[in-house]
Design a protein around this motif. Sequence first.
Motif, PDB file in Angstrom:
ATOM      1  N   VAL A 132     -73.500  44.711  13.359  1.00 17.63           N
ATOM      2  CA  VAL A 132     -73.776  43.853  12.201  1.00 17.63           C
ATOM      3  C   VAL A 132     -75.188  44.145  11.696  1.00 17.63           C
ATOM      4  N   PRO A 133     -75.347  45.093  10.788  1.00 14.83           N
ATOM      5  CA  PRO A 133     -76.660  45.295  10.170  1.00 14.83           C
ATOM      6  C   PRO A 133     -77.005  44.086   9.302  1.00 14.83           C
ATOM      7  N   VAL A 134     -78.199  43.554   9.482  1.00 13.99           N
ATOM      8  CA  VAL A 134     -78.655  42.411   8.691  1.00 13.99           C
ATOM      9  C   VAL A 134     -79.660  42.917   7.662  1.00 13.99           C
ATOM     10  N   HIS A 135     -79.364  42.694   6.395  1.00 10.46           N
ATOM     11  CA  HIS A 135     -80.276  43.082   5.311  1.00 10.46           C
ATOM     12  C   HIS A 135     -81.304  41.959   5.161  1.00 10.46           C
ATOM     13  N   LEU A 136     -82.346  42.023   5.961  1.00 14.18           N
ATOM     14  CA  LEU A 136     -83.232  40.878   6.136  1.00 14.18           C
ATOM     15  C   LEU A 136     -84.278  40.769   5.038  1.00 14.18           C
ATOM     16  N   TYR A 137     -84.451  39.546   4.543  1.00 16.37           N
ATOM     17  CA  TYR A 137     -85.445  39.188   3.524  1.00 16.37           C
ATOM     18  C   TYR A 137     -85.167  39.833   2.167  1.00 16.37           C
ATOM     19  N   GLY A 138     -84.070  40.562   2.044  1.00 15.83           N
ATOM     20  CA  GLY A 138     -83.786  41.315   0.830  1.00 15.83           C
ATOM     21  C   GLY A 138     -84.004  42.801   0.994  1.00 15.83           C
ATOM     22  N   HIS A 139     -84.492  43.232   2.174  1.00 13.11           N
ATOM     23  CA  HIS A 139     -84.617  44.668   2.440  1.00 13.11           C
ATOM     24  C   HIS A 139     -83.374  45.130   3.202  1.00 13.11           C
ATOM     25  N   PRO A 140     -82.629  46.098   2.664  1.00 12.90           N
ATOM     26  CA  PRO A 140     -81.399  46.519   3.336  1.00 12.90           C
ATOM     27  C   PRO A 140     -81.665  47.340   4.589  1.00 12.90           C
ATOM     28  N   ALA A 141     -80.694  47.326   5.480  1.00 14.42           N
ATOM     29  CA  ALA A 141     -80.714  48.215   6.640  1.00 14.42           C
ATOM     30  C   ALA A 141     -80.335  49.627   6.184  1.00 14.42           C
ATOM     31  N   PRO A 142     -80.709  50.644   6.950  1.00 13.18           N
ATOM     32  CA  PRO A 142     -80.413  52.035   6.574  1.00 13.18           C
ATOM     33  C   PRO A 142     -78.937  52.369   6.816  1.00 13.18           C
ATOM     34  N   MET A 143     -78.111  52.071   5.837  1.00 16.41           N
ATOM     35  CA  MET A 143     -76.665  52.114   6.034  1.00 16.41           C
ATOM     36  C   MET A 143     -76.083  53.505   6.286  1.00 16.41           C
ATOM     37  N   PRO A 144     -76.542  54.587   5.656  1.00 12.76           N
ATOM     38  CA  PRO A 144     -75.902  55.885   5.944  1.00 12.76           C
ATOM     39  C   PRO A 144     -75.938  56.258   7.421  1.00 12.76           C
ATOM     40  N   GLU A 145     -77.076  56.061   8.068  1.00 12.98           N
ATOM     41  CA  GLU A 145     -77.166  56.433   9.483  1.00 12.98           C
ATOM     42  C   GLU A 145     -76.359  55.475  10.354  1.00 12.98           C
ATOM     43  N   LEU A 146     -76.313  54.196   9.980  1.00 16.43           N
ATOM     44  CA  LEU A 146     -75.535  53.238  10.758  1.00 16.43           C
ATOM     45  C   LEU A 146     -74.035  53.477  10.599  1.00 16.43           C
ATOM     46  N   MET A 147     -73.598  53.834   9.393  1.00 19.26           N
ATOM     47  CA  MET A 147     -72.184  54.143   9.183  1.00 19.26           C
ATOM     48  C   MET A 147     -71.789  55.405   9.938  1.00 19.26           C
ATOM     49  N   ALA A 148     -72.684  56.393   9.970  1.00 19.60           N
ATOM     50  CA  ALA A 148     -72.387  57.631  10.704  1.00 19.60           C
ATOM     51  C   ALA A 148     -72.236  57.351  12.193  1.00 19.60           C
ATOM     52  N   LEU A 149     -73.131  56.523  12.736  1.00 20.70           N
ATOM     53  CA  LEU A 149     -73.035  56.158  14.152  1.00 20.70           C
ATOM     54  C   LEU A 149     -71.739  55.403  14.426  1.00 20.70           C
ATOM     55  N   ALA A 150     -71.410  54.454  13.567  1.00 18.86           N
ATOM     56  CA  ALA A 150     -70.198  53.667  13.767  1.00 18.86           C
ATOM     57  C   ALA A 150     -68.953  54.542  13.692  1.00 18.86           C
ATOM     58  N   GLU A 151     -68.928  55.460  12.745  1.00 21.55           N
ATOM     59  CA  GLU A 151     -67.768  56.346  12.624  1.00 21.55           C
ATOM     60  C   GLU A 151     -67.616  57.209  13.862  1.00 21.55           C
ATOM     61  N   ALA A 152     -68.724  57.706  14.379  1.00 21.44           N
ATOM     62  CA  ALA A 152     -68.672  58.560  15.573  1.00 21.44           C
ATOM     63  C   ALA A 152     -68.184  57.789  16.795  1.00 21.44           C
ATOM     64  N   ARG A 153     -68.455  56.487  16.830  1.00 19.20           N
ATOM     65  CA  ARG A 153     -68.068  55.669  17.991  1.00 19.20           C
ATOM     66  C   ARG A 153     -66.824  54.818  17.744  1.00 19.20           C
TER      67      ARG A 153
END
Length: 370
Positions: A132-153
């Motif tokens: 669960v990436p949290v886009h905190l305070y209005g700053h987003p999490a780095p989604m491309p790298e997180l999606m790549a990790l999730a896809e691999a796992r």
Amino acid sequence: MTEAGVPLFDPVAEHAEIGDGVEAAVLRVVRSGRFIGGPEVVAFEAEFGATIEGRAVAGCGSGTDALQLALVALGVGPGDEVVLPANTFTATAMAVEAIGGVPVVCDIDPDLYVMTADLVEPVLSRATRAIVPVHLYGHPAPMPELMALAEARGLGVLEDAAQAHGSSVDGRPSGAWGHAAAFSFYPSKNLGAYGDAGAVAGDPELVQRIRVLRDLGRDARGAHVEVARNSRLDAIQAAVLRTKLPLLTGWVERRRALAAGYRELLADLPLELPLVGPWAEHSYHLFVVRVPGDRDAIRRTLAAEGIEAGVHYPTPIHLQAAHAGRIKVPAGAPVAEAHAGRILSLPLYPQMNRKALVRVTDALRRALAA
């Protein structure tokens, strides 16, 4: 006459700007007699979805419900582990626990306050089902790298976009990246209702599942096919949100201009101002600085001058009593723990003017000097 204070968020000033439109929208619902579901909710879901690349959207009762419903729709169940960052609102973890899942905490990036793939990977296990990436305070999490990790796992990704309305990653809106995204429309959010409200965005199949889960397990034929909850978005809140939605882009631009003003006026002070990733567009739900010395004393000094500052959040979730003994912290969270005692949220809302901005910064200057 005593000068008015500067609140953290000012719903009265907002209503002064848009009150006529909101009141007309509420009256429209009252006269229609359609208070639960109906055309206002259907229209808002479509209109909001259009702002996040046309994703399907299902409204629900709150941002917390949105998280919980989305986790169930992603297949998270009892005993499954879900990775989330240490510095987030307790609802992120409570949504996991409410369905029998196990929250697993990772630390946060020291500059951007969000999880990264490098911080998530060491805490993954065979039991991990989602992150669960949290886009905190209005700053987003780095989604491309997180999606790549999730896809691999083979993991599900639920964006906690409760504070992310109007932010983006590489030009793509927050909420458009994950397998699902949970939004809150709590009144203080960049897009806020006049009460509790939330929504889940995702592909049509997942959102159809949410529609069943939010309505006591009732399918499109009206049959109750499973045990579920009652978490429907009511029509008055949908009508309020429809009135505000066309203003969201302009309001976020105002927030960015105010943030730039803060940066200008605070540049010479011993503060750490919020950083923004080169790939990110910040929507400034909050303007969070890190202060030296006694943060709580500084906050009290500001309060004495009529300045309302906040702390988001004073205690990392793994140290909160509500979760004691049930949250895993495999790699520790030293950055989040160190940040918790130094962060301070300054007033910021679209109706704030330059005079209020100067008043806040002057008061903060005096508080730091003291």
